[in-house]
Design a protein around this motif. Structure first.
Motif, PDB file in Angstrom:
ATOM      1  N   THR A 131       0.833  -1.208   0.000  1.00 20.52           N
ATOM      2  CA  THR A 131       0.000   0.000   0.000  1.00 20.52           C
ATOM      3  C   THR A 131       0.862   1.252   0.000  1.00 20.52           C
ATOM      4  OG1 THR A 131      -1.749  -1.167   1.211  1.00 20.52           O
ATOM      5  CG2 THR A 131      -1.823   1.243   1.237  1.00 20.52           C
ATOM      6  N   ALA A 132       1.909   1.252   0.822  1.00 23.11           N
ATOM      7  CA  ALA A 132       2.808   2.412   0.888  1.00 23.11           C
ATOM      8  C   ALA A 132       3.503   2.657  -0.439  1.00 23.11           C
ATOM      9  CB  ALA A 132       3.840   2.193   1.995  1.00 23.11           C
ATOM     10  N   ALA A 133       3.767   1.580  -1.181  1.00 19.71           N
ATOM     11  CA  ALA A 133       4.461   1.700  -2.465  1.00 19.71           C
ATOM     12  C   ALA A 133       3.493   1.854  -3.640  1.00 19.71           C
ATOM     13  CB  ALA A 133       5.343   0.471  -2.691  1.00 19.71           C
ATOM     14  N   SER A 134       2.183   1.872  -3.351  1.00 17.48           N
ATOM     15  CA  SER A 134       1.148   1.989  -4.398  1.00 17.48           C
ATOM     16  C   SER A 134       1.229   0.865  -5.421  1.00 17.48           C
ATOM     17  CB  SER A 134       1.242   3.354  -5.091  1.00 17.48           C
ATOM     18  OG  SER A 134       1.020   4.398  -4.179  1.00 17.48           O
ATOM     19  N   ILE A 135       1.522  -0.338  -4.939  1.00 17.56           N
ATOM     20  CA  ILE A 135       1.524  -1.507  -5.812  1.00 17.56           C
ATOM     21  C   ILE A 135       0.433  -2.471  -5.357  1.00 17.56           C
ATOM     22  CG2 ILE A 135       3.970  -1.256  -6.330  1.00 17.56           C
ATOM     23  CD1 ILE A 135       4.502  -3.574  -4.384  1.00 17.56           C
ATOM     24  N   LYS A 136       0.173  -3.468  -6.171  1.00 17.50           N
ATOM     25  CA  LYS A 136      -0.952  -4.370  -5.916  1.00 17.50           C
ATOM     26  C   LYS A 136      -0.460  -5.761  -5.553  1.00 17.50           C
ATOM     27  CE  LYS A 136      -5.081  -6.327  -8.142  1.00 17.50           C
ATOM     28  NZ  LYS A 136      -5.836  -6.419  -9.423  1.00 17.50           N
ATOM     29  N   VAL A 137      -0.955  -6.276  -4.427  1.00 17.89           N
ATOM     30  CA  VAL A 137      -0.715  -7.672  -4.080  1.00 17.89           C
ATOM     31  C   VAL A 137      -1.781  -8.529  -4.749  1.00 17.89           C
ATOM     32  CG1 VAL A 137      -0.802  -9.375  -2.215  1.00 17.89           C
ATOM     33  CG2 VAL A 137       0.425  -7.230  -1.881  1.00 17.89           C
ATOM     34  N   VAL A 138      -1.334  -9.509  -5.516  1.00 18.35           N
ATOM     35  CA  VAL A 138      -2.240 -10.462  -6.155  1.00 18.35           C
ATOM     36  C   VAL A 138      -2.131 -11.769  -5.364  1.00 18.35           C
ATOM     37  CG1 VAL A 138      -2.786 -11.735  -8.253  1.00 18.35           C
ATOM     38  CG2 VAL A 138      -1.946  -9.374  -8.401  1.00 18.35           C
ATOM     39  N   PRO A 139      -3.166 -12.117  -4.610  1.00 12.61           N
ATOM     40  CA  PRO A 139      -3.065 -13.300  -3.753  1.00 12.61           C
ATOM     41  C   PRO A 139      -3.326 -14.595  -4.509  1.00 12.61           C
ATOM     42  CG  PRO A 139      -5.205 -12.281  -3.473  1.00 12.61           C
ATOM     43  CD  PRO A 139      -4.443 -11.404  -4.435  1.00 12.61           C
ATOM     44  N   ILE A 140      -2.633 -15.633  -4.098  1.00 11.11           N
ATOM     45  CA  ILE A 140      -2.925 -16.979  -4.567  1.00 11.11           C
ATOM     46  C   ILE A 140      -3.163 -17.811  -3.314  1.00 11.11           C
ATOM     47  CG2 ILE A 140      -0.438 -17.485  -4.775  1.00 11.11           C
ATOM     48  CD1 ILE A 140      -1.205 -19.468  -7.016  1.00 11.11           C
ATOM     49  N   VAL A 141      -4.353 -18.370  -3.188  1.00  9.17           N
ATOM     50  CA  VAL A 141      -4.793 -18.951  -1.924  1.00  9.17           C
ATOM     51  C   VAL A 141      -4.190 -20.331  -1.701  1.00  9.17           C
ATOM     52  CG1 VAL A 141      -6.790 -19.630  -0.537  1.00  9.17           C
ATOM     53  CG2 VAL A 141      -6.959 -17.675  -2.094  1.00  9.17           C
ATOM     54  N   SER A 142      -3.584 -20.515  -0.518  1.00  8.11           N
ATOM     55  CA  SER A 142      -3.222 -21.849  -0.054  1.00  8.11           C
ATOM     56  C   SER A 142      -4.207 -22.210   1.056  1.00  8.11           C
ATOM     57  CB  SER A 142      -1.774 -21.883   0.459  1.00  8.11           C
ATOM     58  OG  SER A 142      -1.591 -20.963   1.515  1.00  8.11           O
ATOM     59  N   LYS A 143      -4.415 -23.500   1.275  1.00  6.70           N
ATOM     60  CA  LYS A 143      -5.543 -23.922   2.112  1.00  6.70           C
ATOM     61  C   LYS A 143      -5.111 -24.760   3.302  1.00  6.70           C
ATOM     62  CE  LYS A 143      -8.698 -23.773  -1.841  1.00  6.70           C
ATOM     63  NZ  LYS A 143      -9.645 -24.532  -2.684  1.00  6.70           N
ATOM     64  N   ILE A 144      -5.847 -24.592   4.384  1.00  5.50           N
ATOM     65  CA  ILE A 144      -5.562 -25.327   5.604  1.00  5.50           C
ATOM     66  C   ILE A 144      -5.737 -26.830   5.415  1.00  5.50           C
ATOM     67  CG2 ILE A 144      -7.905 -25.170   6.556  1.00  5.50           C
ATOM     68  CD1 ILE A 144      -6.559 -24.657   9.319  1.00  5.50           C
ATOM     69  N   ASP A 145      -6.644 -27.214   4.508  1.00  2.00           N
ATOM     70  CA  ASP A 145      -6.933 -28.638   4.295  1.00  2.00           C
ATOM     71  C   ASP A 145      -5.734 -29.413   3.761  1.00  2.00           C
ATOM     72  OD1 ASP A 145      -9.580 -28.504   5.198  1.00  2.00           O
ATOM     73  OD2 ASP A 145     -10.268 -27.787   3.253  1.00  2.00           O
ATOM     74  N   ASN A 146      -4.814 -28.753   3.071  1.00  2.00           N
ATOM     75  CA  ASN A 146      -3.586 -29.440   2.633  1.00  2.00           C
ATOM     76  C   ASN A 146      -2.350 -28.805   3.257  1.00  2.00           C
ATOM     77  OD1 ASN A 146      -3.518 -27.097   1.155  1.00  2.00           O
ATOM     78  ND2 ASN A 146      -3.093 -28.077  -0.806  1.00  2.00           N
ATOM     79  N   ASN A 147      -2.552 -28.292   4.493  1.00  2.00           N
ATOM     80  CA  ASN A 147      -1.451 -27.782   5.307  1.00  2.00           C
ATOM     81  C   ASN A 147      -0.744 -26.590   4.666  1.00  2.00           C
ATOM     82  OD1 ASN A 147      -0.612 -28.438   7.931  1.00  2.00           O
ATOM     83  ND2 ASN A 147       1.324 -29.252   7.184  1.00  2.00           N
ATOM     84  N   PHE A 148      -1.501 -25.815   3.895  1.00  2.00           N
ATOM     85  CA  PHE A 148      -0.986 -24.602   3.266  1.00  2.00           C
ATOM     86  C   PHE A 148       0.193 -24.878   2.334  1.00  2.00           C
ATOM     87  CE2 PHE A 148      -3.014 -23.033   7.209  1.00  2.00           C
ATOM     88  CZ  PHE A 148      -3.971 -22.217   6.636  1.00  2.00           C
ATOM     89  N   ALA A 149       0.130 -26.002   1.654  1.00  2.00           N
ATOM     90  CA  ALA A 149       1.178 -26.347   0.687  1.00  2.00           C
ATOM     91  C   ALA A 149       1.183 -25.337  -0.459  1.00  2.00           C
ATOM     92  CB  ALA A 149       0.938 -27.752   0.135  1.00  2.00           C
ATOM     93  N   LEU A 150       2.311 -25.262  -1.161  1.00  2.00           N
ATOM     94  CA  LEU A 150       2.421 -24.354  -2.303  1.00  2.00           C
ATOM     95  C   LEU A 150       1.363 -24.701  -3.349  1.00  2.00           C
ATOM     96  CD1 LEU A 150       4.429 -22.095  -3.398  1.00  2.00           C
ATOM     97  CD2 LEU A 150       5.326 -23.920  -4.856  1.00  2.00           C
ATOM     98  N   PRO A 151       0.565 -23.729  -3.788  1.00  2.00           N
ATOM     99  CA  PRO A 151      -0.422 -23.995  -4.841  1.00  2.00           C
ATOM    100  C   PRO A 151       0.269 -24.484  -6.122  1.00  2.00           C
ATOM    101  CG  PRO A 151      -0.857 -21.884  -3.771  1.00  2.00           C
ATOM    102  CD  PRO A 151       0.486 -22.344  -3.293  1.00  2.00           C
TER     103      PRO A 151
END
Length: 396
Positions: A131-151
């Motif tokens: 936010t401070a740098a005026s850039i956008k974070v594009v999220p890619i969701v990892s899930k608790i059901d697979n222990n937050f493994a890399l998507p």
């Protein structure tokens, strides 16, 4: 009347610290609070670091170089070499905490509205610095059901646009405790090379890996020198959060040149803190073995106790000292505040971090909390019991 900036309005509150006023009020009422909300270890700082400051004979507390003192960077390079990371002192820029390193990186490699892809949930301040740098974070969701493994890598591919400049990871992960394998890191390396992106890795929890797993740094990758930027800090490694010393490490000369301009603008990192951190690098390996064993026992105790609670879901951390817990409630923000304002067991209560602040996708993580298992096992058992009893009477 004059108004604050849109950027200021968009700046998120810290999910870790926003409940502090409620905790302070609870403490004034005489309640004991188990602080599971923040990654402040109860581990003692290495004596060698404290003594370096106490016994120092500095007569003028002067500036250091903007990139950090030469002797400290030389010893840092030796430390990295012992961890299979071959860099020179000139590849290192010392910063005021890892936080400043992130701000410098975002400012150096991205322009307004550029995008960085980050697996969520992620360290909440990534959003703040974006936010401070005026850039956008594009999220890619990892899930608790697979222990937050890399998507899956294909999911990263789908999110890449002409505005994408970088992929960012935290390894081991805060707030999930996930640990990305060498294979997964190399998959990310393939995609950043193919799309000509930067790969940023926050590796401040490098020492804390469990179950026979080891950490693999992005700086161990071959042929990616122009793409990789590592973030590091002494805060957790030596239990020196208050020193506020971190660094960024990259073999990319253009990045270092640009980062240094930001570093020069703030003059230099703290001198006494660098003295302490340089001394901390002499900490014996036995210190880390002892600390690691403590965290393994704490993790196992925490997970065991949480699994005794009906309808609670918990990920099993492979590194760092955090875990995400999914509760049978609708709103963890409200629950976390209610714990401090209205609930106790024998005049004791718990402070946790609502996990929604670690996500940027609306509606995700609202029934989750992050727990930092930085307390002794007896306290962890008591804290989980308080959560268990609270869930029996809590009404959404």
């Amino acid at each position: 009347m004059p108004t604050i900036s849109k950027k200021g309005q968009l700046m998120p509150e810290s999910p870790i610290r926003k409940l502090v006023p409620y905790a302070e009020e609870a403490a004034k009422k005489g309640k004991q609070i188990y602080h599971l909300n923040i990654g402040q270890p109860d581990i003692k700082t290495p004596e060698v670091a404290l003594q370096a400051v106490k016994e120092n004979t500095v007569e003028i507390l002067s500036y250091s170089r903007s990139e950090g003192s030469e002797t400290y960077r030389e010893k840092l390079a030796e430390y990295y070499d012992c961890n299979n990371i071959s860099v020179s002192p000139k590849d290192i820029v010392v910063t005021t905490g890892a936080s400043e390193a992130i701000a410098f990186i975002f400012g150096s490699i991205m322009d307004i509205d550029d995008e960085v892809i980050i697996c969520e949930p992620f360290y909440a301040n990534y959003i703040a610095f974006a936010t401070a740098a005026s850039i956008k974070v594009v999220p890619i969701v990892s899930k608790i059901d697979n222990n937050f493994a890399l998507p899956a890598i294909e999911e990263f591919e789908k999110l890449i646009t002409p505005k994408t400049k970088a992929i960012m990871i935290c390894n081991p992960g805060n707030p999930t405790g996930c640990l990305y394998s060498e294979k997964e890191v190399k998959q990310l390396a393939d995609i950043v090379k193919r799309h000509d992106l930067f790969l940023i890795s926050d590796e401040v929890y490098r020492e804390f890996t469990y179950d026979g797993n080891s950490h693999y740094s992005i700086l161990e990758l071959e042929g990616l020198d122009e793409h990789t930027i590592m973030i590091d800090s002494v805060s957790k490694r030596y239990s020196m959060c208050g020193a506020r010393i971190g660094c960024l490490v990259t073999r990319n000369k253009s990045i270092r040149y640009t980062v240094l301009k930001f570093a020069q603008a703030r003059l230099s990192p703290p001198t006494y803190a660098q003295i302490a951190c340089e001394a901390a690098l002499d900490t014996p390996q036995s210190y880390f073995e002892d600390v690691k064993n403590k965290y393994i026992k704490r993790r196992d105790t925490l997970i065991t106790e949480l699994n005794k609670i009906d309808n609670v879901k918990v990920a099993s951390p492979k590194g760092a000292f955090y875990c995400i817990v999914e509760l049978p409630i609708k709103n963890a923000d409200h629950f976390s505040q209610w714990l401090l304002e209205s609930f106790d067991v024998d005049n004791e209560t718990v402070m946790v971090a609502p996990a929604s602040g670690f996500y940027s996708t609306p509606g995700i993580g609202i029934n989750q909390i992050r727990i930092a298992y930085v307390l002794n096992r007896r306290s962890l058992v008591k804290a989980v019991n308080i959560i268990k009893e609270a869930l029996k009477v809590y009404k959404d």
